[in-house]
Write a protein that holds these residues in place. Sequence first.
Motif, PDB file in Angstrom:
ATOM      1  N   LYS A 533     -20.236  17.045  10.237  1.00  0.00           N
ATOM      2  CA  LYS A 533     -19.178  16.067  10.471  1.00  0.00           C
ATOM      3  C   LYS A 533     -18.254  15.952   9.268  1.00  0.00           C
ATOM      4  N   ARG A 534     -18.865  15.956   8.053  1.00  0.00           N
ATOM      5  CA  ARG A 534     -18.037  15.879   6.851  1.00  0.00           C
ATOM      6  C   ARG A 534     -17.138  17.106   6.725  1.00  0.00           C
ATOM      7  N   ALA A 535     -17.714  18.272   7.087  1.00  0.00           N
ATOM      8  CA  ALA A 535     -16.932  19.503   7.003  1.00  0.00           C
ATOM      9  C   ALA A 535     -15.753  19.468   7.972  1.00  0.00           C
ATOM     10  N   GLN A 536     -15.998  18.954   9.192  1.00  0.00           N
ATOM     11  CA  GLN A 536     -14.931  18.865  10.180  1.00  0.00           C
ATOM     12  C   GLN A 536     -13.852  17.882   9.735  1.00  0.00           C
ATOM     13  N   THR A 537     -14.305  16.731   9.170  1.00  0.00           N
ATOM     14  CA  THR A 537     -13.350  15.725   8.699  1.00  0.00           C
ATOM     15  C   THR A 537     -12.520  16.277   7.538  1.00  0.00           C
ATOM     16  N   SER A 538     -13.204  16.953   6.606  1.00  0.00           N
ATOM     17  CA  SER A 538     -12.515  17.509   5.448  1.00  0.00           C
ATOM     18  C   SER A 538     -11.496  18.561   5.881  1.00  0.00           C
ATOM     19  N   VAL A 568      -1.146   9.952   0.560  1.00  0.00           N
ATOM     20  CA  VAL A 568      -2.215   9.209  -0.118  1.00  0.00           C
ATOM     21  C   VAL A 568      -3.449   8.999   0.769  1.00  0.00           C
ATOM     22  N   LEU A 569      -3.234   8.872   2.081  1.00  0.00           N
ATOM     23  CA  LEU A 569      -4.325   8.502   2.990  1.00  0.00           C
ATOM     24  C   LEU A 569      -5.562   9.405   2.889  1.00  0.00           C
ATOM     25  N   PRO A 570      -5.435  10.738   2.836  1.00  0.00           N
ATOM     26  CA  PRO A 570      -6.652  11.568   2.765  1.00  0.00           C
ATOM     27  C   PRO A 570      -7.551  11.217   1.587  1.00  0.00           C
ATOM     28  N   LYS A 571      -6.959  10.957   0.420  1.00  0.00           N
ATOM     29  CA  LYS A 571      -7.765  10.595  -0.754  1.00  0.00           C
ATOM     30  C   LYS A 571      -8.430   9.232  -0.569  1.00  0.00           C
ATOM     31  N   GLU A 572      -7.670   8.294   0.001  1.00  0.00           N
ATOM     32  CA  GLU A 572      -8.243   6.958   0.229  1.00  0.00           C
ATOM     33  C   GLU A 572      -9.391   7.030   1.238  1.00  0.00           C
ATOM     34  N   ILE A 573      -9.209   7.825   2.290  1.00  0.00           N
ATOM     35  CA  ILE A 573     -10.270   7.978   3.292  1.00  0.00           C
ATOM     36  C   ILE A 573     -11.530   8.532   2.645  1.00  0.00           C
ATOM     37  N   GLU A 574     -11.355   9.527   1.775  1.00  0.00           N
ATOM     38  CA  GLU A 574     -12.505  10.119   1.099  1.00  0.00           C
ATOM     39  C   GLU A 574     -13.235   9.098   0.232  1.00  0.00           C
ATOM     40  N   GLN A 575     -12.490   8.247  -0.473  1.00  0.00           N
ATOM     41  CA  GLN A 575     -13.103   7.213  -1.309  1.00  0.00           C
ATOM     42  C   GLN A 575     -13.874   6.196  -0.461  1.00  0.00           C
ATOM     43  N   PHE A 576     -13.266   5.793   0.667  1.00  0.00           N
ATOM     44  CA  PHE A 576     -13.932   4.835   1.560  1.00  0.00           C
ATOM     45  C   PHE A 576     -15.206   5.430   2.160  1.00  0.00           C
ATOM     46  N   LEU A 614     -11.936   1.639   7.533  1.00  0.00           N
ATOM     47  CA  LEU A 614     -11.906   3.090   7.596  1.00  0.00           C
ATOM     48  C   LEU A 614     -11.359   3.563   8.945  1.00  0.00           C
ATOM     49  N   GLU A 615     -11.782   2.906  10.016  1.00  0.00           N
ATOM     50  CA  GLU A 615     -11.277   3.254  11.344  1.00  0.00           C
ATOM     51  C   GLU A 615      -9.761   3.012  11.428  1.00  0.00           C
ATOM     52  N   MET A 617      -7.680   3.155   8.953  1.00  0.00           N
ATOM     53  CA  MET A 617      -7.016   4.187   8.170  1.00  0.00           C
ATOM     54  C   MET A 617      -6.898   5.498   8.962  1.00  0.00           C
ATOM     55  N   TYR A 618      -7.969   5.822   9.695  1.00  0.00           N
ATOM     56  CA  TYR A 618      -7.911   7.023  10.538  1.00  0.00           C
ATOM     57  C   TYR A 618      -6.825   6.887  11.606  1.00  0.00           C
ATOM     58  N   GLU A 619      -6.764   5.701  12.235  1.00  0.00           N
ATOM     59  CA  GLU A 619      -5.733   5.471  13.254  1.00  0.00           C
ATOM     60  C   GLU A 619      -4.328   5.592  12.652  1.00  0.00           C
ATOM     61  N   ARG A 620      -4.149   5.036  11.455  1.00  0.00           N
ATOM     62  CA  ARG A 620      -2.858   5.110  10.769  1.00  0.00           C
ATOM     63  C   ARG A 620      -2.509   6.569  10.457  1.00  0.00           C
ATOM     64  N   TRP A 621      -3.507   7.308   9.969  1.00  0.00           N
ATOM     65  CA  TRP A 621      -3.292   8.713   9.636  1.00  0.00           C
ATOM     66  C   TRP A 621      -2.911   9.524  10.876  1.00  0.00           C
ATOM     67  N   ASP A 622      -3.638   9.287  12.005  1.00  0.00           N
ATOM     68  CA  ASP A 622      -3.325   9.995  13.250  1.00  0.00           C
ATOM     69  C   ASP A 622      -1.920   9.662  13.737  1.00  0.00           C
ATOM     70  N   ALA A 623      -1.538   8.376  13.620  1.00  0.00           N
ATOM     71  CA  ALA A 623      -0.211   7.957  14.085  1.00  0.00           C
ATOM     72  C   ALA A 623       0.895   8.622  13.264  1.00  0.00           C
ATOM     73  N   LEU A 624       0.697   8.698  11.947  1.00  0.00           N
ATOM     74  CA  LEU A 624       1.695   9.333  11.089  1.00  0.00           C
ATOM     75  C   LEU A 624       1.791  10.830  11.375  1.00  0.00           C
ATOM     76  N   GLU A 625       0.655  11.473  11.602  1.00  0.00           N
ATOM     77  CA  GLU A 625       0.669  12.898  11.918  1.00  0.00           C
ATOM     78  C   GLU A 625       1.407  13.147  13.232  1.00  0.00           C
ATOM     79  N   ALA A 626       1.141  12.272  14.216  1.00  0.00           N
ATOM     80  CA  ALA A 626       1.814  12.423  15.507  1.00  0.00           C
ATOM     81  C   ALA A 626       3.329  12.263  15.353  1.00  0.00           C
TER      82      ALA A 626
END
Length: 630
Positions: A533-538, A568-576, A614-615, A617-626
């Motif tokens: 799971k970590r590998a897929q997320t990374s 910035v979000l990927p680094k913050e997600i990793e820290q969380f 964390l959830e 942040m993931y939603e925010r990241w997905d929305a920005l990517e979209a």
Amino acid sequence: MALLSLKQLTVSFGGPNLLDKVDFQLDRGERVCLVGRNGAGKSTLMKVIAGEMKQDSGEVIGQGLNIARLEQEVPDGTDGTVFDVVAQGLGDIAPLLINYHHVIHQLETDSSEKVLAALEKAQHELEAVDGWSVEQKVEAVISRLSLDADMEFSALSGGMKRRVLLAQALVKEPDVLLLDEPTNHLDITSIMWLEDFLKGYGGTLLFITHDRMFLQSIATRIIQIDRGNLVSFPGDYANFLVRREALLDEEAQQNALFDKKLAQEEVWIRQGVKARRTRNEGRVRALEQLRRERGSRRDVQGNVKMKLQDADRSGKLVVEAEGVGQSYDGRVLFKDFNTVIQRGDKIGLIGPNGCGKTTLLSILLGRTQPESGDVKLGTKTEIAYFDQLRSQLDEEMSVVDNVGQGKDFIEVGGASKHVMGYLQDFLFTPERARTPIKSLSGGERNRLLLAKLFTQPANLLVMDEPTNDLDAETLDLLEELLMSYKGTLLLVSHDRSFINNVATSTIVFDDDGEVREYVGGYDDWQHQRAQDKRAQTSKKVTGKAKPSVKKVNKKSSLTYQEQLDLEVLPKEIEQFELKQAELHKRISGADFYQQSPEKQAKTQDELTTLTSELEAMYERWDALEAKKEG
């Protein structure tokens, strides 16, 4: 002051006292586990505390307490909706509440005068006994345990039925909650849910379990019932094992010194005529007292003596499956499953109840033809099958007849052995061996099935839920036996410790519906799955975080702030995620539940908040990517 106390409590069913003048106290907020051999008196003690059984002597201080007990098995005749079953925990007011609930549902499809009149009557009856607050209790407990109030109880899985019965106990708002083998027949997902629930439960808990990982996670104190006595061990299961072994060693040394002194005095009393003329009468009386003490001593119960009967070696290939698929009632259980099982493999099958583990076993053994794919069986395989339903045992026959099949002697390891002697190796006394199967406890039935199974020479051992109801000592011995077994083992179990100690690889029915193989036991599977799971997320995060701000501007309408957020979000997600892993590690530590309830709650609240953030942040990241992709 203790919430509940037992003073000089004695219970006997003939023979040595099951509970012999025991003292015990339970403090508010404790989570105490009762351990002991099968038949030691654990369930009996619970029934006495619950007021369901009367002790022979002694007293229970705290009889006015509100006590609820969850039994080992789902009671026969339990029916109705989830709401009905939960409400039955309220006693006399339950029929009024159930009737009102049914009329409300009837009103959704029938608003006739007859139904309206029935509703008015039901409302008046509830008001007369202040039933509205009680209804809110039922609804709150159902919500807390994530249950569907309108589901039919009979349609639920075994694990969900146990959850409903737990809700029935909790709706009473008990001062003391008694749980008798709460993990029996639950799958791993349900066991872990129950663990998490009980960790956050603020009440007082007294429970019995054979699941050592569950015990280690939940208990704040352990009480051992041994030969009629209660011995208290503060702390967790690991501490209990160390201290119990030390106590047994000390007892063995004291008994050896006592027996040596008794033997010396017996030699003295049997000396010649001259010695008898001059013997000390006080010494004679002391010898008589020693004899009485030795006669009343209850020695530690022996362990089961188990030995597998090895057959000739099978071929190197035991089973090969290619593209195997199976469905049931329109639902796909598994598809495109491939495996190669070789001689000496010890494979654990893991998955929720009803996912198809037993079906897959049947296909691998050639007993069921798969809907798709091929199964090839190796040569010279001799199979011994432990059936979780114990269908190989005849309920009406006695213990000895089930094993001996009318014969006095059986072949064990190439030698003839009297069936009574063989059964004594599995802790069945001659009197118990003549007892019909239907009167045995669950643990005794499992021991008997093991005894019957191990009379068969086998090089492929198949065990479907062998650990249910067995005490810890027998589990340990079975583990050692299977670990040293030279043949091939296929094991279905929800006991995480057992799988960790026995299995060399696992076949897992994963959450996404796929069936996968992993190296190692339960913990190894968890570790490998987390790594995946970590590998897929990374991969997902790093793969989408590389574009520069300039490229994002060309392909999207992101604002400058959104571009910065996306960087910035990927680094913050990793820290969380690191913080989340640290909190999980802290909560799973042995010393976590020795802290105050306030500190425990604070840490769990912190984890809940962190997970929510964390959830988000993931939603925010997905929305920005979209938005970036247009």
